[in-house]
Design a protein around this motif. Structure first.
Motif, PDB file in Angstrom:
ATOM      1  N   ILE A  67       0.831  -1.199   0.000  1.00 43.22           N
ATOM      2  CA  ILE A  67       0.000   0.000   0.000  1.00 43.22           C
ATOM      3  C   ILE A  67       0.868   1.253   0.000  1.00 43.22           C
ATOM      4  O   ILE A  67       2.033   1.233   0.392  1.00 43.22           O
ATOM      5  CB  ILE A  67      -0.939   0.044   1.224  1.00 43.22           C
ATOM      6  CG1 ILE A  67      -0.136   0.026   2.528  1.00 43.22           C
ATOM      7  CG2 ILE A  67      -1.924  -1.116   1.184  1.00 43.22           C
ATOM      8  CD1 ILE A  67      -0.969   0.244   3.779  1.00 43.22           C
ATOM      9  N   GLY A  68       0.252   2.362  -0.430  1.00 42.07           N
ATOM     10  CA  GLY A  68       0.862   3.678  -0.333  1.00 42.07           C
ATOM     11  C   GLY A  68      -0.155   4.657   0.217  1.00 42.07           C
ATOM     12  O   GLY A  68      -1.364   4.477   0.044  1.00 42.07           O
ATOM     13  N   PHE A  69       0.335   5.715   0.856  1.00 41.05           N
ATOM     14  CA  PHE A  69      -0.543   6.664   1.550  1.00 41.05           C
ATOM     15  C   PHE A  69      -0.288   8.080   1.075  1.00 41.05           C
ATOM     16  O   PHE A  69       0.856   8.497   0.869  1.00 41.05           O
ATOM     17  CB  PHE A  69      -0.306   6.591   3.058  1.00 41.05           C
ATOM     18  CG  PHE A  69      -1.075   7.614   3.855  1.00 41.05           C
ATOM     19  CD1 PHE A  69      -2.347   7.330   4.319  1.00 41.05           C
ATOM     20  CD2 PHE A  69      -0.528   8.868   4.119  1.00 41.05           C
ATOM     21  CE1 PHE A  69      -3.060   8.278   5.049  1.00 41.05           C
ATOM     22  CE2 PHE A  69      -1.228   9.820   4.844  1.00 41.05           C
ATOM     23  CZ  PHE A  69      -2.506   9.519   5.302  1.00 41.05           C
ATOM     24  N   THR A  70      -1.372   8.857   0.946  1.00 41.21           N
ATOM     25  CA  THR A  70      -1.269  10.303   0.795  1.00 41.21           C
ATOM     26  C   THR A  70      -2.282  10.954   1.726  1.00 41.21           C
ATOM     27  O   THR A  70      -3.395  10.449   1.910  1.00 41.21           O
ATOM     28  CB  THR A  70      -1.505  10.745  -0.667  1.00 41.21           C
ATOM     29  OG1 THR A  70      -1.430  12.171  -0.736  1.00 41.21           O
ATOM     30  CG2 THR A  70      -2.856  10.302  -1.193  1.00 41.21           C
ATOM     31  N   GLY A  71      -1.871  12.056   2.332  1.00 40.17           N
ATOM     32  CA  GLY A  71      -2.739  12.733   3.292  1.00 40.17           C
ATOM     33  C   GLY A  71      -1.921  13.236   4.466  1.00 40.17           C
ATOM     34  O   GLY A  71      -0.722  13.514   4.346  1.00 40.17           O
ATOM     35  N   HIS A  72      -2.552  13.350   5.612  1.00 38.02           N
ATOM     36  CA  HIS A  72      -1.894  13.845   6.817  1.00 38.02           C
ATOM     37  C   HIS A  72      -1.230  12.696   7.572  1.00 38.02           C
ATOM     38  O   HIS A  72      -1.832  11.627   7.762  1.00 38.02           O
ATOM     39  CB  HIS A  72      -2.895  14.563   7.721  1.00 38.02           C
ATOM     40  CG  HIS A  72      -3.383  15.863   7.154  1.00 38.02           C
ATOM     41  ND1 HIS A  72      -4.577  15.983   6.479  1.00 38.02           N
ATOM     42  CD2 HIS A  72      -2.823  17.106   7.159  1.00 38.02           C
ATOM     43  CE1 HIS A  72      -4.741  17.242   6.090  1.00 38.02           C
ATOM     44  NE2 HIS A  72      -3.700  17.937   6.482  1.00 38.02           N
ATOM     45  N   VAL A  73      -0.012  12.941   8.029  1.00 37.09           N
ATOM     46  CA  VAL A  73       0.777  11.888   8.673  1.00 37.09           C
ATOM     47  C   VAL A  73       0.088  11.293   9.904  1.00 37.09           C
ATOM     48  O   VAL A  73       0.149  10.072  10.107  1.00 37.09           O
ATOM     49  CB  VAL A  73       2.186  12.417   9.022  1.00 37.09           C
ATOM     50  CG1 VAL A  73       2.965  11.390   9.847  1.00 37.09           C
ATOM     51  CG2 VAL A  73       2.950  12.745   7.742  1.00 37.09           C
ATOM     52  N   PRO A  74      -0.584  12.074  10.777  1.00 34.54           N
ATOM     53  CA  PRO A  74      -1.259  11.442  11.917  1.00 34.54           C
ATOM     54  C   PRO A  74      -2.267  10.374  11.500  1.00 34.54           C
ATOM     55  O   PRO A  74      -2.429   9.359  12.197  1.00 34.54           O
ATOM     56  CB  PRO A  74      -1.954  12.621  12.606  1.00 34.54           C
ATOM     57  CG  PRO A  74      -1.113  13.802  12.262  1.00 34.54           C
ATOM     58  CD  PRO A  74      -0.662  13.564  10.858  1.00 34.54           C
ATOM     59  N   ALA A  75      -2.945  10.585  10.370  1.00 36.31           N
ATOM     60  CA  ALA A  75      -3.875   9.561   9.880  1.00 36.31           C
ATOM     61  C   ALA A  75      -3.116   8.336   9.400  1.00 36.31           C
ATOM     62  O   ALA A  75      -3.540   7.189   9.613  1.00 36.31           O
ATOM     63  CB  ALA A  75      -4.738  10.132   8.754  1.00 36.31           C
ATOM     64  N   ALA A  76      -1.977   8.556   8.744  1.00 35.30           N
ATOM     65  CA  ALA A  76      -1.167   7.432   8.269  1.00 35.30           C
ATOM     66  C   ALA A  76      -0.716   6.551   9.433  1.00 35.30           C
ATOM     67  O   ALA A  76      -0.704   5.316   9.328  1.00 35.30           O
ATOM     68  CB  ALA A  76       0.046   7.948   7.507  1.00 35.30           C
ATOM     69  N   LYS A  77      -0.367   7.181  10.546  1.00 40.76           N
ATOM     70  CA  LYS A  77       0.095   6.403  11.696  1.00 40.76           C
ATOM     71  C   LYS A  77      -1.006   5.455  12.181  1.00 40.76           C
ATOM     72  O   LYS A  77      -0.746   4.282  12.497  1.00 40.76           O
ATOM     73  CB  LYS A  77       0.525   7.345  12.824  1.00 40.76           C
ATOM     74  CG  LYS A  77       1.772   8.171  12.505  1.00 40.76           C
ATOM     75  CD  LYS A  77       2.136   9.075  13.673  1.00 40.76           C
ATOM     76  CE  LYS A  77       3.321   9.976  13.345  1.00 40.76           C
ATOM     77  NZ  LYS A  77       4.569   9.223  13.130  1.00 40.76           N
TER      78      LYS A  77
END
Length: 360
Positions: A67-77
């Motif tokens: 997977i890959g993520f884009t957005g705000h880092v707190p949500a990624a955590k």
């Protein structure tokens, strides 16, 4: 801000993600990038977002789920931690329903905090399946043919269709190697843009990227890539003169984290790129510097015709075993190497743009 791409390269499931992190703060300077040391110059045109670091935005959860993520880092955590806990020890990828069930409990908090969060990637059960998920309250994990997301998506997508002045090594033996070289050319373009103009930084992505491919049994990051950037001038008679590489970038996957080293005029800048949800307390020393021996290389050539001022950028992916184009040898001292281009071969590529280009 970012760019994440889940797509097929030469028919092979691939995941590409850049490393740059940005925010909206105006009271602090940019995190220094050796690719663009002039970013905080008050005379220059300001970027719309502050660069505050680099991290790894792609994650291989298990051998069949990437997977890959884009957005705000707190949500990624929140999301990365949950998916890793839930599926990290599984031998197959989750279904889209299982992904929804795992992540839906985080939607209220993400939306309450007004965070953005998008995940794209691949899950493999009976076959590879590309999907996209967002934190919007009414959304679900959806199957897609491909997904290119983030602030740099438009510019990145345009680069996929630009096949001009791109070459492949003639020693490519299979679709996996061809897909690897295609991905290297894409990432090499990101680095080329950043070194030459910095236009990619305007849309908030960059500092290179990494590539994960499905081998047929498992997802794996391309283990190590050397990116070299050269300047060439054509004189009044079309003769080529070559300058030493302006910059060299070495990427190496180290499992949980990756390394990216920029070598500029003998100075070395080493970054440890950890996952968005786990900084690992990583401390690097000189002993961690990667050497320049890689299975794959990218050759970026900025060429200028002094007669007309015309500029061209050539991007060539090659295998280490392809000695007809590129050769590297150890200097005999420490972590130092000599790089050699076969200029007759390079002249052949240049003639696509400058018909009378010649080495001798």
């Amino acid at each position: 801000m970012t760019v994440i791409a889940a797509l097929r390269l030469e028919g092979i499931p691939a995941l590409i993600g850049d490393f740059l992190l940005t925010d909206q703060r105006k009271d602090l300077p940019h995190f220094p990038l050796p690719t663009r040391p002039d970013m905080s110059n008050p005379v220059g045109k300001p970027l719309p977002h502050r660069i505050h670091g680099m991290e790894r935005k792609c994650l291989i959860i298990n051998s069949r789920f990437a997977i890959g993520f884009t957005g705000h880092v707190p949500a990624a955590k929140l999301l990365f931690t949950e998916l890793e806990n839930k599926f990290g020890k599984k031998s197959e990828g989750p279904s889209l329903i299982q992904i929804d069930l795992a992540l839906k409990k985080f939607k209220p908090e993400i939306n309450r905090r007004k965070l953005d969060a998008t995940i794209v990637g691949w899950t493999v059960r009976s076959r590879p399946r590309c999907f996209s998920w967002t934190a919007a309250s009414d959304s679900k994990a959806s199957p897609v043919n491909e997904a290119i997301v983030g602030s740099g998506a438009t510019k990145f997508r345009a680069s996929l269709s630009d096949s001009s002045h791109i070459g492949f090594s003639e020693t490519v033996a299979n679709a996996y190697e061809r897909a690897t070289l295609r991905g290297i050319n894409i990432v090499g373009r990101v680095l080329s843009d950043e070194l030459v103009s910095g236009h990619n930084l305007i849309t908030g992505y960059g500092y290179g990227a990494e590539i994960a491919l499905f081998t047929g049994t498992r997802f794996a990051f391309v283990p190590k890539i050397g990116y070299t950037f050269w300047n060439i001038r054509l004189d009044q008679n079309g003769l080529i003169s070559l300058q030493s590489p302006s910059k060299i970038c070495i990427y190496e996957d180290k499992g949980r984290y990756s390394l990216l080293e920029i070598i500029d005029s003998g100075n070395r800048y080493l970054a440890g790129l950890t996952p968005l949800h786990d900084n690992m307390g990583l401390i690097l020393t000189e002993d961690d510097e990667p050497d320049m021996i890689c299975p794959f290389y990218f050759i970026g050539i900025a060429a200028q015709d002094t007669r007309t001022g015309q500029m061209a950028m050539l991007r060539l992916g090659c295998m280490a075993r392809d000695l007809s184009l590129f050769r590297i040898e150890h200097s005999g001292s420490g972590n130092k190497y000599f790089l050699h281009l076969n200029m007759e071969e390079v002249a052949g590529f240049l003639r696509r743009v400058f018909p009378d280009a010649r080495w001798r």
